[in-house]
Design a protein around this motif. Structure first.
Motif, PDB file in Angstrom:
ATOM      1  N   THR A  96      13.068  20.690 -27.867  1.00 27.85           N
ATOM      2  CA  THR A  96      12.988  19.514 -28.736  1.00 27.85           C
ATOM      3  C   THR A  96      13.749  19.775 -30.031  1.00 27.85           C
ATOM      4  O   THR A  96      13.718  20.881 -30.570  1.00 27.85           O
ATOM      5  CB  THR A  96      11.519  19.197 -29.081  1.00 27.85           C
ATOM      6  OG1 THR A  96      10.789  19.054 -27.861  1.00 27.85           O
ATOM      7  CG2 THR A  96      11.408  17.913 -29.880  1.00 27.85           C
ATOM      8  N   TYR A  98      14.421  18.591 -34.009  1.00 23.79           N
ATOM      9  CA  TYR A  98      13.824  17.906 -35.149  1.00 23.79           C
ATOM     10  C   TYR A  98      14.845  17.855 -36.288  1.00 23.79           C
ATOM     11  O   TYR A  98      15.718  18.729 -36.392  1.00 23.79           O
ATOM     12  CB  TYR A  98      12.573  18.646 -35.639  1.00 23.79           C
ATOM     13  CG  TYR A  98      11.503  18.806 -34.598  1.00 23.79           C
ATOM     14  CD1 TYR A  98      10.561  17.814 -34.377  1.00 23.79           C
ATOM     15  CD2 TYR A  98      11.439  19.956 -33.807  1.00 23.79           C
ATOM     16  CE1 TYR A  98       9.572  17.952 -33.403  1.00 23.79           C
ATOM     17  CE2 TYR A  98      10.472  20.106 -32.831  1.00 23.79           C
ATOM     18  CZ  TYR A  98       9.534  19.108 -32.639  1.00 23.79           C
ATOM     19  OH  TYR A  98       8.561  19.251 -31.679  1.00 23.79           O
ATOM     20  N   VAL A 100      14.848  17.528 -40.533  1.00 27.69           N
ATOM     21  CA  VAL A 100      13.961  17.591 -41.696  1.00 27.69           C
ATOM     22  C   VAL A 100      14.805  17.568 -42.969  1.00 27.69           C
ATOM     23  O   VAL A 100      15.722  18.395 -43.110  1.00 27.69           O
ATOM     24  CB  VAL A 100      13.114  18.884 -41.685  1.00 27.69           C
ATOM     25  CG1 VAL A 100      12.128  18.881 -42.834  1.00 27.69           C
ATOM     26  CG2 VAL A 100      12.397  19.038 -40.355  1.00 27.69           C
ATOM     27  N   LEU A 111       5.833  22.563 -38.380  1.00 27.73           N
ATOM     28  CA  LEU A 111       5.706  21.214 -37.832  1.00 27.73           C
ATOM     29  C   LEU A 111       4.641  21.267 -36.738  1.00 27.73           C
ATOM     30  O   LEU A 111       4.821  21.950 -35.722  1.00 27.73           O
ATOM     31  CB  LEU A 111       7.055  20.749 -37.263  1.00 27.73           C
ATOM     32  CG  LEU A 111       8.253  20.791 -38.219  1.00 27.73           C
ATOM     33  CD1 LEU A 111       9.535  20.370 -37.491  1.00 27.73           C
ATOM     34  CD2 LEU A 111       8.016  19.906 -39.426  1.00 27.73           C
ATOM     35  N   ALA A 126       4.816  16.953 -36.394  1.00 26.32           N
ATOM     36  CA  ALA A 126       6.154  17.168 -35.833  1.00 26.32           C
ATOM     37  C   ALA A 126       6.773  15.867 -35.334  1.00 26.32           C
ATOM     38  O   ALA A 126       7.993  15.684 -35.418  1.00 26.32           O
ATOM     39  CB  ALA A 126       6.069  18.193 -34.704  1.00 26.32           C
ATOM     40  N   SER A 127       5.946  14.958 -34.836  1.00 21.38           N
ATOM     41  CA  SER A 127       6.497  13.716 -34.265  1.00 21.38           C
ATOM     42  C   SER A 127       7.211  12.874 -35.316  1.00 21.38           C
ATOM     43  O   SER A 127       8.075  12.062 -34.993  1.00 21.38           O
ATOM     44  CB  SER A 127       5.369  12.895 -33.625  1.00 21.38           C
ATOM     45  OG  SER A 127       4.428  12.502 -34.604  1.00 21.38           O
ATOM     46  N   TYR A 129       9.257  13.987 -37.355  1.00 20.78           N
ATOM     47  CA  TYR A 129      10.574  14.576 -37.627  1.00 20.78           C
ATOM     48  C   TYR A 129      11.442  14.650 -36.365  1.00 20.78           C
ATOM     49  O   TYR A 129      12.461  15.319 -36.374  1.00 20.78           O
ATOM     50  CB  TYR A 129      10.397  15.973 -38.222  1.00 20.78           C
ATOM     51  CG  TYR A 129       9.712  15.959 -39.562  1.00 20.78           C
ATOM     52  CD1 TYR A 129      10.439  15.733 -40.730  1.00 20.78           C
ATOM     53  CD2 TYR A 129       8.346  16.159 -39.678  1.00 20.78           C
ATOM     54  CE1 TYR A 129       9.819  15.708 -41.969  1.00 20.78           C
ATOM     55  CE2 TYR A 129       7.710  16.146 -40.911  1.00 20.78           C
ATOM     56  CZ  TYR A 129       8.451  15.919 -42.054  1.00 20.78           C
ATOM     57  OH  TYR A 129       7.840  15.898 -43.282  1.00 20.78           O
ATOM     58  N   LEU A 130      11.023  13.976 -35.293  1.00 22.38           N
ATOM     59  CA  LEU A 130      11.824  13.998 -34.069  1.00 22.38           C
ATOM     60  C   LEU A 130      13.219  13.449 -34.359  1.00 22.38           C
ATOM     61  O   LEU A 130      13.368  12.395 -34.994  1.00 22.38           O
ATOM     62  CB  LEU A 130      11.140  13.169 -32.985  1.00 22.38           C
ATOM     63  CG  LEU A 130       9.878  13.809 -32.377  1.00 22.38           C
ATOM     64  CD1 LEU A 130       9.150  12.791 -31.519  1.00 22.38           C
ATOM     65  CD2 LEU A 130      10.243  15.054 -31.580  1.00 22.38           C
TER      66      LEU A 130
END
Length: 388
Positions: A96, A98, A100, A111, A126-127, A129-130
């Motif tokens: 995944t 991300y 930021v 995250l 964390a979601s 900052y996907l």
DNA sequence: GTATTAATGGGAGACGCAGC
DNA sequence: GCTGCGTCTCCCATTAATAC
């Protein structure tokens, strides 16, 4: 996999991910830039992106927000600040990506991917900052330059109110401030921001060479704080509230208000830098007239007497490794001699700037085998080698 | 050619602090 | 007291540059 190779792999994966999404991406020529890639938004904005490997641990993706290197003083941690706009964090475990904003990252960030055992407002979901849900980013998230014009005016007015005169230097954020007693000190301007009951500022050591004090402006309180340049490490933390437990090193912002500490303590014409102080003491013990230079626009710290006039002397810390004390100044322009201060042995060495090209090694411990090229440190001790 | 450093990078653990 | 985040401080590896 060793770390360097892992970093390269992450960078390759991220570039592939960007290209797969049709995002124009470029890489800087060479590896001297602090960002890894440059990506173009649909609006044509170019963003400097630093790629980070996210370590999956305890239900979070953790990554560092500072670069690390070592020098004679040990580990040095340098935040990216304006050098990058965003971090692209790739978790190999989760596959995944991300994104930021740099402004939201401290020295590291976690995250949270898995649900926490208990809720906490500090948790970074964390979601949020996907990458796919945050591209293209709002470029207004980028950090506002420090200190900002408003801060300059506010700090200047604060000094004026105390009867102190402020003079500009060639540097944008270094000023010469004259105390009411006629003493000149070098002040670097900056800003602090409040986070969790503390005022924080970073990257303080980058200006240590040319700064005696930091004048830090808090826009939310419209308050200026004054701290000595060598009182804190790379970052500063001042409490604005009362903690339940007061540690020995807890410092309160109230104690650093400009109005409370002005004029700052200190012996007139003495620099707070320990190495400079040690060099001055050593010159004075030898009966050599010496003066401290309080001007951030010049590359030297002292004017020390010789038979034919004064020498421009830069005082620098030396790093000691494997029996050698090393000196490697960024530039020798405008400097006649260097005094290298070896803190462990409290010894000062004097080196003629013309004696070496870019660096010089002074052997303080016996070599494994004799070599005519070896520079015996004892021959460079200030007491023996002045004037150079 | 050898030795040494600074710079880049990631990994890991200890600790302080704050919130629950 | 527990949990989680952030900070700090170590560690290690690699590469390039430089001195000798």
């Amino acid at each position: 996999m060793e770390s360097h190779r892992k970093g390269e792999l992450t960078e390759a994966v991220v570039v592939a991910e960007l290209k797969r999404r049709g995002i124009p991406v470029s890489r800087p020529f060479g590896d001297n830039e602090r960002y890894d890639v440059v990506a173009e938004t649909p609006g044509g904005a170019l963003l400097k992106l630093q790629v980070k490997t996210g370590r999956f641990e305890r239900g979070t993706v953790v990554f560092d927000g500072v670069s690390t290197h070592t020098n004679s003083q040990g580990n040095v941690y340098k935040p990216y600040e304006d050098d990058v706009d965003y971090f692209l964090v790739y978790s190999d475990d989760l596959e995944t990506l991300y994104i930021v904003p740099e402004s939201r990252v401290g020295s590291s960030m976690a995250l949270r991917v898995e649900a926490p055992k208990q809720t906490d407002p500090k948790i970074n979901d964390a979601s949020a900052y996907l990458f796919d849900e945050n591209w293209p980013p709002d470029t207004d998230e980028r950090v506002q330059p420090v200190p900002g014009n408003g801060a300059v005016q506010a700090v200047t007015e604060a000094f004026d109110a105390l009867g102190a005169s402020v003079y500009r230097t060639e540097s944008d954020d270094v000023y010469i401030v004259e105390t009411g007693e006629g003493r000149l000190i070098r002040v670097r301007l900056g800003r602090v921001s409040e986070q969790g009951g503390r005022l924080r500022a970073g990257d303080l050591q980058s200006g240590l060479r040319t700064t005696d004090y930091y004048a830090l402006y808090d826009p939310s309180r419209e308050q200026t704080y004054l701290v000595a340049a060598d009182e804190f490490g790379a970052s500063l933390s001042l409490r604005t509230d009362e903690p339940e437990q007061i540690q020995h090193d807890t410092r309160f912002a109230e104690d650093y208000r400009l109005e409370a500490v002005w004029p700052p303590d200190g012996v007139p014409n003495a620099s707070p830098r320990p190495a400079v102080g040690a060099a001055v003491a050593r010159f004075e013990s030898l009966g050599v007239p010496v003066g401290v230079v309080h001007d951030g626009s010049v590359p030297y710290d002292l004017l020390a007497a010789a038979e034919d006039g004064f020498r421009r002397v830069a005082v620098v810390p030396g790093w000691c490794s494997r029996g050698c004390l090393r000196l490697k100044p960024e530039s020798k322009a405008g400097v006649d001699a260097y005094v290298v201060y070896h803190r462990d042995s409290d010894t000062c060495y004097a080196v003629d700037a013309d004696r070496f090209a870019r660096s010089i090694s002074l052997r303080v411990e016996p070599p494994a085998k004799p070599d005519p090229r070896i520079n015996e440190a004892s021959e460079f001790e200030l007491e023996r080698n002045w004037p150079v």
